[in-house]
Design a protein around this motif. Structure first.
Motif, mmCIF file in Angstrom:
data_model
loop_
_atom_site.group_PDB
_atom_site.id
_atom_site.type_symbol
_atom_site.label_atom_id
_atom_site.label_comp_id
_atom_site.label_asym_id
_atom_site.label_seq_id
_atom_site.Cartn_x
_atom_site.Cartn_y
_atom_site.Cartn_z
ATOM 1 N N GLN A 31 -29.141 10.264 -10.313
ATOM 2 C CA GLN A 31 -29.924 10.625 -9.047
ATOM 3 C C GLN A 31 -29.766 11.897 -8.736
ATOM 4 N N ALA A 32 -28.328 12.109 -8.779
ATOM 5 C CA ALA A 32 -27.859 13.640 -8.394
ATOM 6 C C ALA A 32 -28.446 14.747 -9.293
ATOM 7 N N GLU A 33 -28.250 14.280 -10.725
ATOM 8 C CA GLU A 33 -28.589 15.215 -11.617
ATOM 9 C C GLU A 33 -30.089 15.510 -11.455
ATOM 10 N N TYR A 34 -30.942 14.185 -11.386
ATOM 11 C CA TYR A 34 -32.284 14.370 -11.272
ATOM 12 C C TYR A 34 -32.812 15.321 -10.219
ATOM 13 N N ALA A 35 -32.202 15.054 -9.057
ATOM 14 C CA ALA A 35 -32.451 16.038 -7.787
ATOM 15 C C ALA A 35 -32.318 17.476 -8.135
ATOM 16 N N GLU A 36 -31.275 17.794 -9.007
ATOM 17 C CA GLU A 36 -30.750 19.263 -9.322
ATOM 18 C C GLU A 36 -31.719 19.773 -10.298
ATOM 19 N N VAL A 37 -32.101 18.958 -11.489
ATOM 20 C CA VAL A 37 -33.311 19.501 -12.357
ATOM 21 C C VAL A 37 -34.539 19.548 -11.528
ATOM 22 N N ARG A 38 -35.019 18.608 -10.659
ATOM 23 C CA ARG A 38 -36.124 18.997 -9.766
ATOM 24 C C ARG A 38 -36.113 20.362 -8.955
ATOM 25 N N GLU A 39 -35.114 20.594 -8.332
ATOM 26 C CA GLU A 39 -34.741 21.883 -7.853
ATOM 27 C C GLU A 39 -35.054 22.925 -8.853
ATOM 28 N N TYR A 40 -34.404 22.881 -10.045
ATOM 29 C CA TYR A 40 -34.340 24.198 -11.146
ATOM 30 C C TYR A 40 -35.827 24.223 -11.485
ATOM 31 N N ARG A 41 -36.615 23.054 -11.723
ATOM 32 C CA ARG A 41 -37.787 23.275 -12.139
ATOM 33 C C ARG A 41 -38.781 23.867 -11.075
ATOM 34 N N GLN A 42 -38.458 23.493 -9.920
ATOM 35 C CA GLN A 42 -39.318 24.355 -8.883
ATOM 36 C C GLN A 42 -39.044 25.838 -8.874
ATOM 37 N N VAL A 43 -37.693 26.102 -8.965
ATOM 38 C CA VAL A 43 -37.593 27.398 -9.195
ATOM 39 C C VAL A 43 -38.129 28.150 -10.373
ATOM 40 N N ALA A 44 -38.077 27.469 -11.650
ATOM 41 C CA ALA A 44 -38.973 28.075 -12.823
ATOM 42 C C ALA A 44 -40.193 28.413 -12.581
ATOM 43 N N PHE A 45 -40.726 27.327 -11.869
ATOM 44 C CA PHE A 45 -42.323 27.363 -11.839
ATOM 45 C C PHE A 45 -42.658 28.511 -10.851
ATOM 46 N N GLU A 46 -41.839 28.816 -9.863
ATOM 47 C CA GLU A 46 -42.308 29.775 -8.860
ATOM 48 C C GLU A 46 -41.967 31.200 -9.518
ATOM 49 N N LEU A 47 -40.895 31.399 -10.431
ATOM 50 C CA LEU A 47 -40.635 32.576 -11.107
ATOM 51 C C LEU A 47 -41.801 33.018 -11.763
ATOM 52 N N SER A 48 -42.300 32.166 -12.955
ATOM 53 C CA SER A 48 -43.175 32.538 -13.934
ATOM 54 C C SER A 48 -44.253 31.841 -14.169
ATOM 55 N N GLY A 49 -44.501 31.006 -13.177
ATOM 56 C CA GLY A 49 -45.858 30.151 -13.609
ATOM 57 C C GLY A 49 -45.620 28.860 -14.454
ATOM 58 N N ASP A 50 -46.346 28.114 -14.671
ATOM 59 C CA ASP A 50 -46.446 26.599 -15.236
ATOM 60 C C ASP A 50 -46.969 26.667 -16.625
#
Length: 177
Positions: A31-50
């Motif tokens: 669950q902690a790893e999942y939360a971390e990946v979700r945060e990284y995914r959001q950062v990646a989305f905001e930096l360069s699009g989807d």
């Protein structure tokens, strides 16, 4: 005597106290790893699009999120369905191999004529610990001997690229020291 197939392996999920604790710890880690990946995914989305062509890291994080989501759901469901078992030394099953049994077996390798004498404790779902000579009741070796009595020989079992027959030598009331 050959294998008795009248006794079936449980379809329920049985866990010892240790198994429950390990499953809860694994779930918390995932669950902690999942939360971390979700945060990284959001950062990646905001930096360069989807788009996959614009942002391969977003795509990778999205795939990792989906995989972890599935794993967290599987572990959560398993925990919800799990039934506790208590294994008490001195009161273990000694009539036939079952969860909690301590069973001495001889494995006969039908490819090489090798014989291995081993003693295993049958434990809960996915609780195998080879170094402690504990094998989960849903593992192939335990499935092959589940329900057998002293003197019974299992049906042929393929483990890796070897074929084995397993003879039940003894069912012990206590775990050897």
């Amino acid at each position: 005597m050959t294998a008795n197939t009248a006794t079936t392996i449980p379809t329920e999920i049985f866990l010892t106290e240790t198994g429950f604790a390990n499953l809860k710890a694994t779930l918390a880690r995932k669950q902690a790893e999942y939360a971390e990946v979700r945060e990284y995914r959001q950062v990646a989305f905001e930096l360069s699009g989807d788009g996959w062509h614009d942002n391969p890291e977003f795509n990778r994080q999205q795939q990792m999120e989906a995989n972890l989501n599935h794993l967290v759901k599987t572990l959560t469901d398993r925990l919800a369905q799990a039934k506790p078992i208590t294994i008490i030394d001195g009161s273990r099953p000694t009539q036939q191999v079952a969860i909690g049994s301590v069973v001495n077996i001889t494995r006969y390798n039908l490819n090489t004529d090798e014989e291995l004498n081993e003693t295993w404790e049958i434990v809960g779902f996915d609780e195998t610990d080879v170094s402690a000579w504990q094998i989960s009741y849903n593992a192939p070796l335990a499935k092959a001997i589940y329900g057998l009595e002293v003197g019974d020989i299992s049906e042929e079992l393929s483990l890796g690229n070897q074929v084995w027959e397993i003879e039940i030598n003894q069912l012990l009331a206590k775990k050897p020291v």
